[in-house]
Motif scaffolding. Structure first.
Motif, PDB file in Angstrom:
ATOM      1  N   ASN A  28       5.336 -20.709  45.338  1.00 58.21           N
ATOM      2  CA  ASN A  28       5.673 -19.427  45.976  1.00 58.21           C
ATOM      3  C   ASN A  28       6.313 -18.450  44.988  1.00 58.21           C
ATOM      4  O   ASN A  28       7.345 -17.823  45.278  1.00 58.21           O
ATOM      5  N   LEU A  29       5.682 -18.321  43.808  1.00 60.80           N
ATOM      6  CA  LEU A  29       6.256 -17.505  42.737  1.00 60.80           C
ATOM      7  C   LEU A  29       6.479 -16.066  43.178  1.00 60.80           C
ATOM      8  O   LEU A  29       7.548 -15.498  42.930  1.00 60.80           O
ATOM      9  N   ALA A  30       5.498 -15.450  43.814  1.00 59.86           N
ATOM     10  CA  ALA A  30       5.626 -14.042  44.198  1.00 59.86           C
ATOM     11  C   ALA A  30       6.791 -13.828  45.151  1.00 59.86           C
ATOM     12  O   ALA A  30       7.591 -12.889  44.990  1.00 59.86           O
ATOM     13  N   GLU A  31       6.907 -14.686  46.152  1.00 58.15           N
ATOM     14  CA  GLU A  31       8.000 -14.548  47.120  1.00 58.15           C
ATOM     15  C   GLU A  31       9.348 -14.832  46.471  1.00 58.15           C
ATOM     16  O   GLU A  31      10.333 -14.115  46.713  1.00 58.15           O
ATOM     17  N   ALA A  32       9.392 -15.872  45.632  1.00 64.49           N
ATOM     18  CA  ALA A  32      10.662 -16.241  44.999  1.00 64.49           C
ATOM     19  C   ALA A  32      11.148 -15.163  44.037  1.00 64.49           C
ATOM     20  O   ALA A  32      12.353 -15.043  43.799  1.00 64.49           O
ATOM     21  N   CYS A  33      10.228 -14.378  43.472  1.00 64.29           N
ATOM     22  CA  CYS A  33      10.593 -13.331  42.516  1.00 64.29           C
ATOM     23  C   CYS A  33      10.592 -11.937  43.139  1.00 64.29           C
ATOM     24  O   CYS A  33      10.695 -10.939  42.420  1.00 64.29           O
ATOM     25  N   SER A  34      10.488 -11.869  44.448  1.00 66.73           N
ATOM     26  CA  SER A  34      10.410 -10.566  45.104  1.00 66.73           C
ATOM     27  C   SER A  34      11.678  -9.742  44.905  1.00 66.73           C
ATOM     28  O   SER A  34      11.641  -8.506  44.954  1.00 66.73           O
ATOM     29  N   TRP A  35      12.815 -10.408  44.653  1.00 64.37           N
ATOM     30  CA  TRP A  35      14.072  -9.702  44.426  1.00 64.37           C
ATOM     31  C   TRP A  35      13.963  -8.704  43.272  1.00 64.37           C
ATOM     32  O   TRP A  35      14.635  -7.658  43.270  1.00 64.37           O
ATOM     33  N   PHE A  36      13.101  -9.028  42.297  1.00 63.11           N
ATOM     34  CA  PHE A  36      12.992  -8.201  41.096  1.00 63.11           C
ATOM     35  C   PHE A  36      12.485  -6.802  41.431  1.00 63.11           C
ATOM     36  O   PHE A  36      12.790  -5.830  40.723  1.00 63.11           O
ATOM     37  N   TRP A  37      11.713  -6.690  42.505  1.00 63.34           N
ATOM     38  CA  TRP A  37      11.067  -5.414  42.841  1.00 63.34           C
ATOM     39  C   TRP A  37      11.800  -4.653  43.944  1.00 63.34           C
ATOM     40  O   TRP A  37      11.313  -3.621  44.404  1.00 63.34           O
ATOM     41  N   LYS A  38      12.950  -5.140  44.359  1.00 66.07           N
ATOM     42  CA  LYS A  38      13.700  -4.456  45.413  1.00 66.07           C
ATOM     43  C   LYS A  38      14.590  -3.365  44.833  1.00 66.07           C
ATOM     44  O   LYS A  38      15.044  -3.465  43.716  1.00 66.07           O
ATOM     45  N   GLU A  42       5.674  -7.865  33.425  1.00 62.05           N
ATOM     46  CA  GLU A  42       6.633  -8.108  34.507  1.00 62.05           C
ATOM     47  C   GLU A  42       5.924  -8.511  35.794  1.00 62.05           C
ATOM     48  O   GLU A  42       6.408  -9.388  36.521  1.00 62.05           O
ATOM     49  N   ARG A  43       4.780  -7.909  36.081  1.00 59.45           N
ATOM     50  CA  ARG A  43       4.047  -8.294  37.286  1.00 59.45           C
ATOM     51  C   ARG A  43       3.549  -9.732  37.195  1.00 59.45           C
ATOM     52  O   ARG A  43       3.641 -10.500  38.159  1.00 59.45           O
ATOM     53  N   ALA A  44       3.029 -10.114  36.017  1.00 56.56           N
ATOM     54  CA  ALA A  44       2.502 -11.470  35.855  1.00 56.56           C
ATOM     55  C   ALA A  44       3.610 -12.504  35.989  1.00 56.56           C
ATOM     56  O   ALA A  44       3.453 -13.518  36.688  1.00 56.56           O
ATOM     57  N   ASN A  45       4.735 -12.278  35.341  1.00 58.73           N
ATOM     58  CA  ASN A  45       5.797 -13.279  35.353  1.00 58.73           C
ATOM     59  C   ASN A  45       6.532 -13.351  36.687  1.00 58.73           C
ATOM     60  O   ASN A  45       7.301 -14.289  36.914  1.00 58.73           O
ATOM     61  N   THR A  46       6.302 -12.390  37.556  1.00 57.85           N
ATOM     62  CA  THR A  46       6.899 -12.463  38.896  1.00 57.85           C
ATOM     63  C   THR A  46       5.841 -12.733  39.966  1.00 57.85           C
ATOM     64  O   THR A  46       6.110 -12.569  41.157  1.00 57.85           O
ATOM     65  N   ALA A  74      12.627  -2.426  27.381  1.00 58.23           N
ATOM     66  CA  ALA A  74      12.983  -3.836  27.238  1.00 58.23           C
ATOM     67  C   ALA A  74      12.435  -4.636  28.411  1.00 58.23           C
ATOM     68  O   ALA A  74      12.309  -4.125  29.531  1.00 58.23           O
ATOM     69  N   VAL A  75      12.112  -5.894  28.142  1.00 61.59           N
ATOM     70  CA  VAL A  75      11.708  -6.834  29.190  1.00 61.59           C
ATOM     71  C   VAL A  75      12.445  -8.141  28.962  1.00 61.59           C
ATOM     72  O   VAL A  75      12.825  -8.477  27.841  1.00 61.59           O
ATOM     73  N   CYS A  76      12.635  -8.872  30.053  1.00 64.80           N
ATOM     74  CA  CYS A  76      13.324 -10.153  29.996  1.00 64.80           C
ATOM     75  C   CYS A  76      12.296 -11.257  29.780  1.00 64.80           C
ATOM     76  O   CYS A  76      11.228 -11.257  30.412  1.00 64.80           O
ATOM     77  N   ASP A  77      12.561 -12.187  28.875  1.00 68.64           N
ATOM     78  CA  ASP A  77      11.562 -13.234  28.637  1.00 68.64           C
ATOM     79  C   ASP A  77      11.470 -14.178  29.838  1.00 68.64           C
ATOM     80  O   ASP A  77      12.348 -14.240  30.681  1.00 68.64           O
ATOM     81  N   GLY A  78      10.353 -14.905  29.891  1.00 62.96           N
ATOM     82  CA  GLY A  78       9.987 -15.615  31.101  1.00 62.96           C
ATOM     83  C   GLY A  78      10.883 -16.771  31.476  1.00 62.96           C
ATOM     84  O   GLY A  78      11.586 -16.737  32.497  1.00 62.96           O
ATOM     85  N   PHE A  79      10.901 -17.831  30.670  1.00 69.04           N
ATOM     86  CA  PHE A  79      11.587 -19.058  31.067  1.00 69.04           C
ATOM     87  C   PHE A  79      13.098 -18.940  30.896  1.00 69.04           C
ATOM     88  O   PHE A  79      13.855 -19.094  31.862  1.00 69.04           O
ATOM     89  N   HIS A  80      13.563 -18.666  29.694  1.00 66.49           N
ATOM     90  CA  HIS A  80      15.004 -18.611  29.465  1.00 66.49           C
ATOM     91  C   HIS A  80      15.636 -17.372  30.082  1.00 66.49           C
ATOM     92  O   HIS A  80      16.811 -17.380  30.433  1.00 66.49           O
ATOM     93  N   GLY A  81      14.847 -16.307  30.210  1.00 69.88           N
ATOM     94  CA  GLY A  81      15.389 -15.087  30.794  1.00 69.88           C
ATOM     95  C   GLY A  81      15.392 -15.077  32.296  1.00 69.88           C
ATOM     96  O   GLY A  81      15.983 -14.194  32.913  1.00 69.88           O
ATOM     97  N   GLY A  82      14.725 -16.034  32.916  1.00 68.59           N
ATOM     98  CA  GLY A  82      14.722 -16.125  34.363  1.00 68.59           C
ATOM     99  C   GLY A  82      13.718 -15.225  35.056  1.00 68.59           C
ATOM    100  O   GLY A  82      13.788 -15.044  36.275  1.00 68.59           O
ATOM    101  N   MET A  83      12.781 -14.644  34.305  1.00 69.63           N
ATOM    102  CA  MET A  83      11.735 -13.845  34.953  1.00 69.63           C
ATOM    103  C   MET A  83      10.882 -14.726  35.858  1.00 69.63           C
ATOM    104  O   MET A  83      10.475 -14.314  36.942  1.00 69.63           O
ATOM    105  N   ILE A  84      10.583 -15.942  35.395  1.00 68.76           N
ATOM    106  CA  ILE A  84       9.872 -16.899  36.236  1.00 68.76           C
ATOM    107  C   ILE A  84      10.880 -17.861  36.850  1.00 68.76           C
ATOM    108  O   ILE A  84      11.998 -17.989  36.358  1.00 68.76           O
ATOM    109  N   THR A  85      10.482 -18.534  37.915  1.00 65.70           N
ATOM    110  CA  THR A  85      11.395 -19.469  38.568  1.00 65.70           C
ATOM    111  C   THR A  85      11.384 -20.814  37.847  1.00 65.70           C
ATOM    112  O   THR A  85      10.409 -21.156  37.167  1.00 65.70           O
ATOM    113  N   PRO A  86      12.455 -21.601  37.974  1.00 68.15           N
ATOM    114  CA  PRO A  86      12.453 -22.945  37.371  1.00 68.15           C
ATOM    115  C   PRO A  86      11.294 -23.807  37.857  1.00 68.15           C
ATOM    116  O   PRO A  86      10.715 -24.564  37.081  1.00 68.15           O
ATOM    117  N   ALA A  87      10.941 -23.695  39.122  1.00 68.33           N
ATOM    118  CA  ALA A  87       9.855 -24.521  39.669  1.00 68.33           C
ATOM    119  C   ALA A  87       8.528 -24.165  39.006  1.00 68.33           C
ATOM    120  O   ALA A  87       7.782 -25.052  38.554  1.00 68.33           O
TER     121      ALA A  87
END
Length: 325
Positions: A315-325, A115-119, A269-282
């Motif tokens: 800006n992957l870390a910033e764009a995925c910061s919502w996951f850790w709130k 989860e840390r890597a994909n965000t 459970a973990v959400c997969d990266g691309f289709h699950g939205g763990m990573i951003t489209p960009a």
């Protein structure tokens, strides 16, 4: 959500006790700043390794349940059957290269690291666990079907039927394809989870658009999707499993979805990266290109450098910061 196109459906979740009826991972991935904007109707598992039973039995290979067992199985299959590709893959659509990426992240570092890597919460360029994951990905490449760039995901799956490949890392939607082309479960093929103690996958959800022309009907539909009856009816046809844990696993006619449902109810459970939205489209768009190149040149250093640069540029870390709130 950020653009203001969706309305919150917190009240529907509350009225149906929805949060208590789903794996905690879904709450983490669907709640934004304390609000939810959709109801998930199904769950697709993606940490499945499908395999040709006859080939594995002939070679004397136990269905792998870890990365180490997978790599050893690839070696044994290649040695015993040089004309068979141990691993099928189709990268005509480049996204499928990211599924193996998810697998090596998860099996190398565990779910927390995954989860840390994909965000974007790791130093991609210098993290030793990430380097090990990419080295493990590289170690699998010589065993992958060499003409993967010519195959779509379903055509790659068919390599198990023809015997041109022995194993295939793919989500549970491949099951419907196998049944459709006449393959018999537990005779022609079976499946194993890697790792067996984690459920990885993604959901399909119904959101509530802001300004919907028939908002009451839309809300009624979304509320109906929370019911066990709707979840059961949808998933029996779709080939997935229910998000909610109050539908018994034995409703499914195949043992694979029965196991998936049990595991989703009980495992981390973990959400997969691309289709699950763990990573951003960009970031995901760049990652696909990097991994497609990596499948050819197998250059770990270049891949790590490119991934680190892509994470910073998007800006992957910033764009995925919502996951850790």
């Amino acid at each position: 959500i950020d653009a203001g196109y969706l309305e919150a459906v917190d009240d529907i979740w509350a009225e149906t006790n929805f949060e208590a009826r789903i794996n905690p991972m879904w709450v983490k991935t669907l709640k934004f700043d304390g609000h939810v904007y959709s109801v998930p109707i199904n769950a697709h598992r993606t940490n499945w390794l499908w395999y040709n039973k006859k080939i594995l039995e002939e070679v004397g290979v136990k269905p792998p349940e870890s990365y180490e067992e997978l790599l050893e199985a690839c070696k044994k299959i290649k040695e015993a059957k040089p004309d068979v590709s141990p691993l099928a893959l189709g990268t005509r659509e480049k996204v499928w290269s990211t599924y193996l990426y998810d697998m090596v992240l998860l099996t190398t570092g565990g779910p927390d690291f995954y989860e840390r890597a994909n965000t974007g919460q790791i130093d991609f360029a210098n993290d030793p666990t990430f380097r090990k994951a990419m080295e493990r990905y590289a170690a699998l490449i010589p065993y992958i079907y060499p003409w993967h760039a010519t195959k779509s995901w379903d055509e790659a799956g068919a390599l198990l039927k023809t015997g041109e490949a022995a194993m295939y890392w793919m989500g549970d939607w491949i099951l419907g394809y196998y049944l459709n082309i006449g393959m018999e479960p537990e005779v022609d093929f079976s499946v194993t989870a890697i790792p067996p103690n984690v459920w990885m996958g993604h959901a399909d959800t119904f959101p509530l658009p802001k300004g919907a022309p028939h908002p009451n009907n839309a809300r009624d539909w979304i509320q109906m999707c929370t019911t066990p009856e709707a979840q059961k009816a949808f998933n029996l046809i779709k080939g997935s499993v229910t998000i909610v844990n109050d539908v018994p696993p034995d409703i499914y006619p195949d043992p694979y979805r029965q196991r998936s449902a049990r595991d989703l109810n009980s495992l981390r459970a973990v959400c997969d990266g691309f289709h699950g939205g763990m990573i951003t489209p960009a970031f995901g768009s760049e990652l696909m290109d990097i991994l497609t190149k990596f499948l050819v040149d197998q250059d770990v250093d270049a891949a790590i450098s490119a991934i680190a640069e892509a994470a910073e540029r998007t800006n992957l870390a910033e764009a995925c910061s919502w996951f850790w709130k």
